[in-house]
Design an enzyme around this catalytic site. Structure first.
Site, PDB file in Angstrom:
ATOM      1  N   ASP A 139       0.814  -1.222   0.000  1.00 42.10           N
ATOM      2  CA  ASP A 139       0.000   0.000   0.000  1.00 42.10           C
ATOM      3  C   ASP A 139       0.846   1.270   0.000  1.00 42.10           C
ATOM      4  OD1 ASP A 139      -2.055  -1.783   0.192  1.00 42.10           O
ATOM      5  OD2 ASP A 139      -2.585  -1.305   2.263  1.00 42.10           O
ATOM      6  N   GLY A 184      -5.364  -1.119  -0.872  1.00 43.48           N
ATOM      7  CA  GLY A 184      -4.914   0.171  -0.352  1.00 43.48           C
ATOM      8  C   GLY A 184      -5.903   0.644   0.685  1.00 43.48           C
ATOM      9  N   ARG A 316       0.524  -9.835  -4.190  1.00 42.62           N
ATOM     10  CA  ARG A 316       1.207  -9.880  -2.903  1.00 42.62           C
ATOM     11  C   ARG A 316       2.357 -10.888  -2.827  1.00 42.62           C
ATOM     12  NH1 ARG A 316      -2.924 -10.047   1.956  1.00 42.62           N
ATOM     13  NH2 ARG A 316      -3.212 -12.178   1.201  1.00 42.62           N
TER      14      ARG A 316
END
Length: 430
Positions: A139, A184, A316
């Site tokens: 993020d 985010g 990720r």
């Protein structure tokens, strides 16, 4: 587990969600620590076992074991969101576990919640455990020095842009719209980075609404609809709209219930994690926006095919790009260098690099005692960087309402009079 080296024993704990480069940190910490004469132990799945006093899955790490994972995604130690500072008994078990293992040095890898956990281990150990935290999140919302990203962000953006460009080509080929939800929670850096680099039609982030304006679901949907109408008026029936998932948290539980009522149950359960965050992944934000936008477009007589797509889990655990591979080697090395310095006896710190030099940032300076979290680094909507992003988006603008010819063209697209179009959408530009 008794200490068998002259310099002590170091433990590595990974917390929070995965991010590209975790293995790079584990690898570089292990190699440098062993070269400094330390034993290194990897703690499996964050603090989840240690809060129960269980050290059975803690394992020694060797250079040969970790070196092969240096450029691989994922985490060879796993990860968990367990909060050891939530209960005094849990923290006591963690400290007792470290004492049993003979741990005198701790490296935590994670976001603001894991940083707080590390800071509490340092504080409550009373100087017996020196602690360094390596900041991680795709993020990019941790308050590091200006221009310094969190590791994992650049890889996530790189992968996300590739996916967005592919979806853009599909949208163009098939004449449809994609609504993409980007990870985010606290800040829109990832959504904006992906949207800007993939030339998406519109990117919507929480920061653009400011702190004084309450975000509503219908406002977000109308921004998307405005972009669709404007594209249609330009002769293009396709596009990408990228929304930061943080919009959902800022709309909030009450805002969702106000907009949807009992229909909210169609899109998932409202749940919170150990740190008090809404579990955003449990609510199908993309499908929710798609359905609401679709209904409002139907009421306007505009037929648009819309596909929703969540983008986050694909990013990720990707292999880190060279930027993050190099960056995590710096961070891991810097963490050990800090721990072996005299400063680590005075304070615990978050490891940062500025201008090629390691800069330890004190826990006490970084973590807000009122919230037990670091202050989120938000997108600066007053910067030229954001100004540039907005200039290339397709949005309804003030000139669309002040220029009669533009207003009529937009209104004709949805078979409204200029006054009707103004009544429905002019609030978006005020």
């Amino acid at each position: 587990m008794s200490n068998t080296t002259s310099r002590g024993r170091l433990a590595i704990v990974v917390g929070g969600g995965p991010a590209p480069g975790i293995n790079g940190v584990i690898s570089s910490v292990t190699i440098e620590a062993i070269n400094q004469g330390l034993d290194v132990y990897g703690v499996r799945d964050g603090f989840s076992d240690l809060i129960n006093g269980d050290t059975s899955r803690v394992k020694p790490l060797s250079i040969g074991e970790v070196a092969q994972f240096y450029t691989r995604g994922g985490s060879m130690l796993g990860t968990a969101r367990t909060n050891p500072a939530k209960k005094d008994a849990d923290m006591a078990n963690v400290l007792a576990s470290f004492e049993k293992m003979g741990v005198g040095y701790l490296v935590t890898v994670g976001g603001d919640d894991t940083a707080f956990s590390g800071s509490q281990v340092y504080k409550r150990a009373g100087g017996k455990i020196k602690c360094a935290h390596v900041p991680k999140t795709i993020d990019n919302d941790l308050p590091l020095p200006p221009g310094i990203p969190t590791f994992g962000f650049e890889t996530a953006r790189h992968i996300g842009v590739g996916l967005a460009r592919s979806l853009h080509e599909d949208a163009k080929t098939t004449g449809r719209w994609y609504i993409i939800i980007s990870m985010g929670r606290a800040a829109g850096h990832l959504a904006l980075g992906i949207g800007k680099a993939s030339a998406s039609a519109i990117t919507i982030i929480s920061e653009e609404f400011g702190t004084k304006k309450k975000i509503t679901l219908d406002h977000v949907c109308d921004l998307v609809i405005g972009a669709m109408i404007k594209r249609r008026a330009q002769g293009k029936k396709y596009g990408l709209a990228i929304l930061s998932e943080g919009l959902l948290e800022n709309i909030g539980e009450d805002g969702l219930k106000t907009a949807l009522g009992d229909d909210l149950n169609r899109y998932g359960e409202v749940e919170r994690d150990d740190h008090g965050h809404l579990r955003l992944g449990e609510i199908e934000f993309g499908r929710l926006v798609k359905n609401r936008v679709g209904k409002r477009l139907k009421d306007l007589g505009l037929k648009v095919t819309i596909i929703d797509k969540d983008m986050g889990y694909e990013l990720r655990c990707a292999d880190p790009i060279p930027f993050d591979a190099e960056y995590t080697r710096n961070l891991g090395y810097g963490a050990v260098k800090f721990l072996m310095s005299k400063d680590s006896a005075e304070y615990g710190a978050i490891v940062s690099f500025v201008g090629g030099k390691m800069v330890p940032l004190k826990f006490d300076d970084m973590i807000d005692p009122a919230t037990s979290r670091m202050r989120a680094r938000l997108v600066d909507v007053d910067s030229e960087n954001y100004e540039c992003a907005r200039r290339y988006m397709i949005r309804l603008e003030a000139t669309d309402f002040s220029d009669p010819a533009k207003l009529k063209k937009l209104a004709d697209t949805v078979k409204l009079t200029p006054d009707q179009f103004r009544e429905k959408f002019e609030y978006l530009v005020k």
